[in-house]
Each structure stands twice: as structure tokens, then as C-alpha cells.
Design a protein around this motif. Sequence first.
Motif, PDB file in Angstrom:
ATOM      1  N   HIS A  96      44.777  16.486  93.401  1.00 50.89           N
ATOM      2  CA  HIS A  96      44.410  17.280  92.228  1.00 50.89           C
ATOM      3  C   HIS A  96      42.899  17.236  92.062  1.00 50.89           C
ATOM      4  N   ASP A  98      41.295  17.481  88.934  1.00 59.44           N
ATOM      5  CA  ASP A  98      40.838  16.904  87.661  1.00 59.44           C
ATOM      6  C   ASP A  98      41.816  15.901  87.064  1.00 59.44           C
ATOM      7  N   SER A  99      43.012  15.794  87.610  1.00 62.40           N
ATOM      8  CA  SER A  99      43.982  14.781  87.166  1.00 62.40           C
ATOM      9  C   SER A  99      44.566  14.116  88.403  1.00 62.40           C
ATOM     10  N   GLN A 100      43.747  13.307  89.051  1.00 60.82           N
ATOM     11  CA  GLN A 100      44.127  12.706  90.338  1.00 60.82           C
ATOM     12  C   GLN A 100      45.163  11.593  90.206  1.00 60.82           C
ATOM     13  N   GLU A 102      48.544   9.809  88.054  1.00 60.77           N
ATOM     14  CA  GLU A 102      49.673   9.992  87.150  1.00 60.77           C
ATOM     15  C   GLU A 102      50.331   8.645  86.913  1.00 60.77           C
ATOM     16  N   GLN A 115      51.659  10.341  82.094  1.00 60.45           N
ATOM     17  CA  GLN A 115      50.306  10.469  81.561  1.00 60.45           C
ATOM     18  C   GLN A 115      49.397  10.760  82.747  1.00 60.45           C
ATOM     19  N   ARG A 116      48.608  11.825  82.630  1.00 63.37           N
ATOM     20  CA  ARG A 116      47.711  12.221  83.721  1.00 63.37           C
ATOM     21  C   ARG A 116      46.274  11.968  83.319  1.00 63.37           C
ATOM     22  N   PHE A 117      45.480  11.506  84.278  1.00 64.26           N
ATOM     23  CA  PHE A 117      44.062  11.289  84.015  1.00 64.26           C
ATOM     24  C   PHE A 117      43.274  11.407  85.304  1.00 64.26           C
ATOM     25  N   GLY A 118      41.972  11.450  85.168  1.00 58.42           N
ATOM     26  CA  GLY A 118      41.105  11.567  86.331  1.00 58.42           C
ATOM     27  C   GLY A 118      39.740  12.070  85.920  1.00 58.42           C
ATOM     28  N   TYR A 119      39.090  12.788  86.810  1.00 58.87           N
ATOM     29  CA  TYR A 119      37.757  13.336  86.568  1.00 58.87           C
ATOM     30  C   TYR A 119      37.648  14.652  87.328  1.00 58.87           C
TER      31      TYR A 119
END
Length: 198
Positions: A96, A98-100, A102, A115-119
Motif C-alpha cells: 500500500h 499510505d496504509s502499509q 494493518e 486498524q490501518r496505519f502508515g505514511y
Amino acid sequence: MFASGGYDHCVHLWSVKADLSSASPTTLSIKHNSQIQSLLAIHDSSHKLVSAGADCSVNIWDLSSERVVHSLKTSNSVYHAHPTTSPFCTLLEVSHCDSQFELRDHRLIPTVPVQRFGYVTLQFHGRYMKGTLFSNCFASGDRGGRVRVWDLRNIEKPCAQIECFDGQKIAHVVSHSSRLLACSENSQIRSIKYDQAI
């Protein structure tokens, strides 16, 4: 025992003789439509094996009942699976921009399933970049030589960003003793103290 999976879309569970002289495989009836990129042994209410593949699917195999007890679909292809401090949650690294990452609760009726997060980045991480979990934190490198650290209790933004290698891809971040070790694509290693990162 150990498990393997790969381009044949199958998961093999190997039994090793006590004297290590040989190993014999059993093919598990886990269905993937593409290569298997990550396997993870977990223990929540029983011993299980998580298989994650390029087909955006994650299967949870129960070793005692010898069947898939839960299947998940991810937003993109899964590169790596990591255990967390909760036996019911798994952290996945996915393809991904921007949400690498999970954070998946794999109970059948989870309160918060994902919950998704990243950069934000222009290129996928790829299979050959891997982060690490330590305590309640997750650390991952990027293609520009920076390590980001997230506190999994608050994933809105990284709690730390550490410059390690100027313009070089970080292939692997590992937690070791009281430090993070970052390895660049040209095999340089940088040691980072935890207190710098948290």
C-alpha cells in the motif's frame, strides 16, 4: 515441526525426526490463489498457523482440528505477518502507498476488526523490506533511509522518526536486546537505542 509455503500456493507442515536425520511434509488444505509470502505460528485458545499471501487473503489454520477456522481479506497483498502482545491480534505488512500496516483482530466477532496505519509514499515497500515489533511498538524503515516507530496503542502518527541512512532503502529493522538494528540495502547496519525511539 516447521511450516513452509511459497510459489506452489500450498502450506506444508514438516515433522522432523528427533535425531534431525530427516523431515517429512504434510500438505495442509489451506487455499491460496497466489504465492504464500508469510507464515506465522500463534497460540490464542489453541495452536494455530497464520498463512498470508499475494492473493490478499489470510487463513488461520487450527493445528488440533486440522482445518481453517477463519479467513480474512486484506486491502492489498500481504508481505509479512508479525505476532503482537495480544494472542488474538496480528500485524500485517501490506502492499500500500499510505496504509502499509494493518493491525488485525482475528477473533470471529472482534470489537475493532482492523486498524490501518502508515505514511505516504510513492512506492510500495515490497517483499524485501521488513519491520519489527517490540513491546507495544512497531518500527519500519523506508526507501529514504528513515526508521519510523509507532506506538500500537495510538497509531495516528509515528511517535518517532529516526534518520539512519541518507537516501538508502532500509531493508530490515530488527529489535535486539535494548536496541533497534536497521540494515540498509547495501548491507550497512545502524544501531538505535530504544530510548531514542520512544
